[in-house]
Design a protein around this motif. Structure first.
Motif, PDB file in Angstrom:
ATOM      1  N   LEU A 170       0.854  -1.184   0.000  1.00  0.00           N
ATOM      2  CA  LEU A 170       0.000   0.000   0.000  1.00  0.00           C
ATOM      3  C   LEU A 170       0.889   1.232   0.000  1.00  0.00           C
ATOM      4  O   LEU A 170       1.567   1.529   0.991  1.00  0.00           O
ATOM      5  CB  LEU A 170      -0.919   0.003   1.230  1.00  0.00           C
ATOM      6  CG  LEU A 170      -1.818   1.220   1.417  1.00  0.00           C
ATOM      7  CD1 LEU A 170      -2.716   1.444   0.208  1.00  0.00           C
ATOM      8  CD2 LEU A 170      -2.655   1.080   2.684  1.00  0.00           C
ATOM      9  N   GLY A 171       0.925   1.941  -1.120  1.00  0.00           N
ATOM     10  CA  GLY A 171       1.773   3.117  -1.240  1.00  0.00           C
ATOM     11  C   GLY A 171       1.240   4.305  -0.461  1.00  0.00           C
ATOM     12  O   GLY A 171       0.112   4.295   0.045  1.00  0.00           O
ATOM     13  N   TYR A 172       2.060   5.336  -0.376  1.00  0.00           N
ATOM     14  CA  TYR A 172       1.621   6.604   0.203  1.00  0.00           C
ATOM     15  C   TYR A 172       0.841   7.372  -0.873  1.00  0.00           C
ATOM     16  O   TYR A 172       0.715   6.939  -2.012  1.00  0.00           O
ATOM     17  CB  TYR A 172       2.830   7.405   0.681  1.00  0.00           C
ATOM     18  CG  TYR A 172       3.471   6.912   1.956  1.00  0.00           C
ATOM     19  CD1 TYR A 172       3.389   5.577   2.363  1.00  0.00           C
ATOM     20  CD2 TYR A 172       4.185   7.777   2.764  1.00  0.00           C
ATOM     21  CE1 TYR A 172       3.980   5.137   3.536  1.00  0.00           C
ATOM     22  CE2 TYR A 172       4.794   7.350   3.943  1.00  0.00           C
ATOM     23  CZ  TYR A 172       4.692   6.028   4.320  1.00  0.00           C
ATOM     24  OH  TYR A 172       5.287   5.598   5.478  1.00  0.00           O
ATOM     25  N   VAL A 173       0.313   8.538  -0.514  1.00  0.00           N
ATOM     26  CA  VAL A 173      -0.493   9.336  -1.438  1.00  0.00           C
ATOM     27  C   VAL A 173       0.323   9.737  -2.665  1.00  0.00           C
ATOM     28  O   VAL A 173       1.552   9.871  -2.608  1.00  0.00           O
ATOM     29  CB  VAL A 173      -1.057  10.568  -0.702  1.00  0.00           C
ATOM     30  CG1 VAL A 173       0.059  11.531  -0.319  1.00  0.00           C
ATOM     31  CG2 VAL A 173      -2.120  11.269  -1.532  1.00  0.00           C
ATOM     32  N   ASP A 174      -0.361   9.945  -3.794  1.00  0.00           N
ATOM     33  CA  ASP A 174       0.328  10.109  -5.079  1.00  0.00           C
ATOM     34  C   ASP A 174       1.300  11.278  -5.111  1.00  0.00           C
ATOM     35  O   ASP A 174       2.336  11.207  -5.777  1.00  0.00           O
ATOM     36  CB  ASP A 174      -0.674  10.218  -6.233  1.00  0.00           C
ATOM     37  CG  ASP A 174      -1.626  11.410  -6.126  1.00  0.00           C
ATOM     38  OD1 ASP A 174      -1.658  12.077  -5.070  1.00  0.00           O
ATOM     39  OD2 ASP A 174      -2.369  11.652  -7.102  1.00  0.00           O
ATOM     40  N   MET A 175       1.011  12.359  -4.389  1.00  0.00           N
ATOM     41  CA  MET A 175       1.915  13.518  -4.427  1.00  0.00           C
ATOM     42  C   MET A 175       3.315  13.150  -3.956  1.00  0.00           C
ATOM     43  O   MET A 175       4.311  13.501  -4.603  1.00  0.00           O
ATOM     44  CB  MET A 175       1.360  14.666  -3.580  1.00  0.00           C
ATOM     45  CG  MET A 175       0.246  15.444  -4.232  1.00  0.00           C
ATOM     46  SD  MET A 175      -0.076  17.019  -3.383  1.00  0.00           S
ATOM     47  CE  MET A 175      -0.723  16.466  -1.807  1.00  0.00           C
ATOM     48  N   VAL A 176       3.414  12.465  -2.824  1.00  0.00           N
ATOM     49  CA  VAL A 176       4.744  12.134  -2.316  1.00  0.00           C
ATOM     50  C   VAL A 176       5.365  10.965  -3.070  1.00  0.00           C
ATOM     51  O   VAL A 176       6.590  10.868  -3.155  1.00  0.00           O
ATOM     52  CB  VAL A 176       4.762  11.867  -0.801  1.00  0.00           C
ATOM     53  CG1 VAL A 176       4.488  13.128  -0.032  1.00  0.00           C
ATOM     54  CG2 VAL A 176       3.800  10.784  -0.411  1.00  0.00           C
ATOM     55  N   MET A 177       4.542  10.101  -3.653  1.00  0.00           N
ATOM     56  CA  MET A 177       5.097   9.040  -4.495  1.00  0.00           C
ATOM     57  C   MET A 177       5.747   9.644  -5.737  1.00  0.00           C
ATOM     58  O   MET A 177       6.835   9.231  -6.156  1.00  0.00           O
ATOM     59  CB  MET A 177       4.008   8.049  -4.886  1.00  0.00           C
ATOM     60  CG  MET A 177       3.442   7.237  -3.739  1.00  0.00           C
ATOM     61  SD  MET A 177       4.621   6.045  -2.992  1.00  0.00           S
ATOM     62  CE  MET A 177       5.458   7.056  -1.756  1.00  0.00           C
ATOM     63  N   THR A 178       5.097  10.640  -6.329  1.00  0.00           N
ATOM     64  CA  THR A 178       5.675  11.329  -7.484  1.00  0.00           C
ATOM     65  C   THR A 178       6.954  12.056  -7.087  1.00  0.00           C
ATOM     66  O   THR A 178       7.956  12.017  -7.806  1.00  0.00           O
ATOM     67  CB  THR A 178       4.658  12.308  -8.080  1.00  0.00           C
ATOM     68  OG1 THR A 178       3.506  11.579  -8.511  1.00  0.00           O
ATOM     69  CG2 THR A 178       5.246  13.066  -9.263  1.00  0.00           C
ATOM     70  N   ALA A 179       6.925  12.719  -5.939  1.00  0.00           N
ATOM     71  CA  ALA A 179       8.117  13.432  -5.471  1.00  0.00           C
ATOM     72  C   ALA A 179       9.265  12.462  -5.203  1.00  0.00           C
ATOM     73  O   ALA A 179      10.420  12.743  -5.542  1.00  0.00           O
ATOM     74  CB  ALA A 179       7.790  14.221  -4.207  1.00  0.00           C
ATOM     75  N   LEU A 180       8.952  11.319  -4.595  1.00  0.00           N
ATOM     76  CA  LEU A 180       9.983  10.318  -4.326  1.00  0.00           C
ATOM     77  C   LEU A 180      10.585   9.821  -5.634  1.00  0.00           C
ATOM     78  O   LEU A 180      11.813   9.741  -5.778  1.00  0.00           O
ATOM     79  CB  LEU A 180       9.373   9.152  -3.549  1.00  0.00           C
ATOM     80  CG  LEU A 180      10.333   8.030  -3.139  1.00  0.00           C
ATOM     81  CD1 LEU A 180      11.336   8.537  -2.111  1.00  0.00           C
ATOM     82  CD2 LEU A 180       9.551   6.841  -2.587  1.00  0.00           C
ATOM     83  N   GLY A 181       9.741   9.512  -6.614  1.00  0.00           N
ATOM     84  CA  GLY A 181      10.224   9.023  -7.900  1.00  0.00           C
ATOM     85  C   GLY A 181      10.989  10.061  -8.694  1.00  0.00           C
ATOM     86  O   GLY A 181      11.845   9.723  -9.517  1.00  0.00           O
ATOM     87  N   ALA A 182      10.679  11.356  -8.456  1.00  0.00           N
ATOM     88  CA  ALA A 182      11.332  12.432  -9.203  1.00  0.00           C
ATOM     89  C   ALA A 182      12.561  12.992  -8.509  1.00  0.00           C
ATOM     90  O   ALA A 182      13.276  13.815  -9.088  1.00  0.00           O
ATOM     91  CB  ALA A 182      10.336  13.566  -9.467  1.00  0.00           C
ATOM     92  N   GLY A 183      12.826  12.594  -7.249  1.00  0.00           N
ATOM     93  CA  GLY A 183      14.077  12.991  -6.611  1.00  0.00           C
ATOM     94  C   GLY A 183      13.986  13.993  -5.498  1.00  0.00           C
ATOM     95  O   GLY A 183      14.930  14.754  -5.269  1.00  0.00           O
ATOM     96  N   VAL A 184      12.878  14.014  -4.728  1.00  0.00           N
ATOM     97  CA  VAL A 184      12.747  15.012  -3.680  1.00  0.00           C
ATOM     98  C   VAL A 184      13.690  14.756  -2.507  1.00  0.00           C
ATOM     99  O   VAL A 184      13.995  15.675  -1.748  1.00  0.00           O
ATOM    100  CB  VAL A 184      11.283  15.082  -3.172  1.00  0.00           C
ATOM    101  CG1 VAL A 184      10.948  13.898  -2.275  1.00  0.00           C
ATOM    102  CG2 VAL A 184      11.013  16.393  -2.441  1.00  0.00           C
ATOM    103  N   CYS A 185      14.170  13.542  -2.352  1.00  0.00           N
ATOM    104  CA  CYS A 185      15.003  13.266  -1.170  1.00  0.00           C
ATOM    105  C   CYS A 185      16.298  12.541  -1.533  1.00  0.00           C
ATOM    106  O   CYS A 185      16.625  11.513  -0.963  1.00  0.00           O
ATOM    107  CB  CYS A 185      14.228  12.479  -0.129  1.00  0.00           C
ATOM    108  SG  CYS A 185      13.533  10.936  -0.714  1.00  0.00           S
TER     109      CYS A 185
END
Length: 534
Positions: free
Chosen positions: A240-255
């Motif tokens: 069960l993933g987290y909400v789409d906003m942070v999933m997109t940020a994670l995939g795009a390099g936020v951290c």
């Protein structure tokens, strides 16, 4: 699972559901999608069928199976994320109570005003880090409790979109730490919070809140029924993933990377995020924005969102298309986009303020005003269309800066995702407006990748999320593009004017909204013959 070398990520958005296959090193193999459907009403409603959403999800997975040979046997894990907020009520035998209320639903606006004026409003914000708005499940459930209590009376659990799909995949009623904590909980503990639930007036409805499951640490097996519908193998681990906003940020390099890295998704709407330690969150006095947990211990995202970003560019290019059409010339959108850099070259920076609040829903970041509307300040007789185009794009940059300034200091690096990020001219303006070098991720499906990364960690393909980021994210980041010092100076001056005008325009926006309502009412009361001059 022996021979399993694929992780599938599902991203159920508002307009499309995508199923994407990745190999274990993060390379995208194939994707399939199915258009999503929702209904809008004159009362501000925006609703979606729960059974149809599950059927569409299953169809997307079957479509992926048509593209990836032997997908069922090859799938090591499956993960799901989806559109945030909204209310998906489920009752006896896991049957829907009614159509879901989406994040677009505006019916709870009066309840939001009432709750925001309540004695526990600031305490709720201090716990969640999230401003109250009509998008959220808490606001919508509070509104239902007041005006349609039968909906909650017949429900056994209140879910979000991805939670509903997870229920159909695994038979487990659950939500994730991100949506649980920014809606009903505390971002520091990632658990439900009694004060928040009381502030929403929902203490007696607490039994509707599901178990919180972290999909980076735990999975549940795909049921036989779901396997038959999707073409996958029963028993496949589902995360069960987290909400789409942070999933997109994670995939795009936020951290990943040194310093204070931020990530902006520059699409039809704008989402602006920075990863910070839990104890480093900056809560603004306006009570706006979101604080959303990342699937990394002790790390959260601070988020501000613009209702419209590239929609402003679509609007200004549409003006040119309309005029050309009047003179017998057709120009498609891609042709006009190709001329943007020429218009930028033909105009001086920092001459006109544009507030990019073009959405009919107003603005929500870093302030909330449903009556806010786009406008220009400073036009003169010397300005031409090129100046207007530049002002619109500069307005996007300044609105993004406004959002990041509400979260604390400006970031040291900005990662960009979304279609508009492909424009070099736009990247240069955003970079200078935010005082930060930019990098663009070449990841095509960042949301699906983010939740697939959680599954990869959950099944032990990587020891932790940092190791997964190093292989799935960092290699896909483009070169650093430094800001132009001359543009930085120009936009510092322009931002002063941008924010000064924004802060005093509230009464004008409210008066215009009233004028539009009055005009609409007068028009509706005028007999048809009188309008036609009969």
């Amino acid at each position: 699972m022996a021979g399993a070398d694929v992780i599938v990520g599902i991203d159920s958005g508002t307009s499309v559901i995508k199923a994407v296959a990745f190999d274990l090193s993060g390379r995208q193999i194939a994707s399939a999608s199915v258009p999503n459907r929702y209904a809008s009403g004159a009362d501000g409603s925006a609703t979606q069928s729960l059974p149809q959403t599950w059927r569409d999800c299953a169809a997307a997975l079957r479509g992926l199976g048509d593209k990836v040979e032997n997908l069922g046997a090859r799938t090591a894990a499956l993960a799901v994320t989806g559109q945030g907020d909204g209310t998906w009520l489920v009752g006896r035998e896991n049957k829907p109570v009614a159509d879901a209320w989406l994040w677009l639903d505006a019916r709870a606006s009066s309840t939001v005003e009432r709750l925001a004026a309540g004695p526990l409003s600031r305490a709720r914000f201090e716990a969640t880090g999230t401003g109250l708005n009509t998008c959220q499940q808490g606001s919508q459930m509070a509104h239902m409790d007041s005006y349609s209590p039968d909906l909650l009376d017949h429900a056994e659990v209140s879910l979000h979109c991805k939670d509903w799909l997870y229920l159909n995949l695994t038979g487990v009623r659950a939500t994730d730490p991100s949506e649980a904590s920014f809606t009903f909980g505390n971002f520091r503990t990632r658990r439900y919070d009694d004060t928040v639930i009381e502030a929403l007036g929902l203490s007696r409805r607490r039994k509707l809140l599901p178990e919180i499951v972290d999909g980076a640490m735990a999975t549940h097996p795909l049921t036989a029924e779901a396997a038959a519908e999707t073409g996958l193998k029963a028993g496949t681990p589902v995360s069960l993933g987290y909400v789409d906003m942070v999933m997109t940020a994670l995939g795009a390099g936020v951290c990943c990377g040194e310093g204070d890295v931020a990530c902006s998704i520059v699409g039809s709407t704008g989402v602006h995020m920075r990863a910070v330690p839990t104890n480093g969150v900056h809560l603004n006095k306006e009570g706006s924005g979101y604080v959303i947990a990342l699937p990394i211990p002790g790390l959260v995202t601070q988020v501000q969102t613009n209702m419209a970003t590239s929609l402003n560019i679509d609007w200004v290019l549409g003006l040119a298309a309309d005029v050309l059409k009047e003179f017998g010339h057709e120009a498609n959108h891609s042709e006009l986009v190709g001329r943007i850099d020429q218009w930028l070259a033909a105009s001086q920076p920092g001459q006109v303020v544009y507030h990019p609040y073009i959405s009919d829903a107003g603005e929500r970041g870093p302030f909330v005003n449903a009556n806010a509307r786009a406008g220009f300040v400073g036009l003169s007789v010397s300005h031409r269309y090129a100046n207007v185009v530049r002002a619109v794009i500069e307005g996007l940059g300044l609105a993004i800066r406004d959002c990041y300034a509400a979260m604390g200091d400006l970031p040291s690096e900005l990662r960009l995702s979304g279609g508009a990020a492909r424009s070099k001219g736009l990247r240069g303006i955003l970079s200078a407006a935010v005082h930060a070098p930019v990098r663009v991720s070449s990841r095509e499906e960042a949301g699906a990748a983010g939740c697939a990364m959680m599954a990869a960690v959950a099944i032990g393909a990587y020891p932790d999320m940092n190791a997964c980021v190093a292989e799935w994210v960092t290699p896909l980041l483009g070169p650093v593009e430094a800001p132009d010092p001359a543009l930085i100076a120009a936009y510092d001056d322009l931002f002063t004017a941008f924010r000064a005008a924004r802060q005093v325009l509230g009464p004008a926006w409210d008066a215009l909204a009233a004028a539009r309502r009055n005009a609409a009412g007068a028009s509706a009361e005028t007999p048809e013959g009188a309008r036609d001059g009969a």
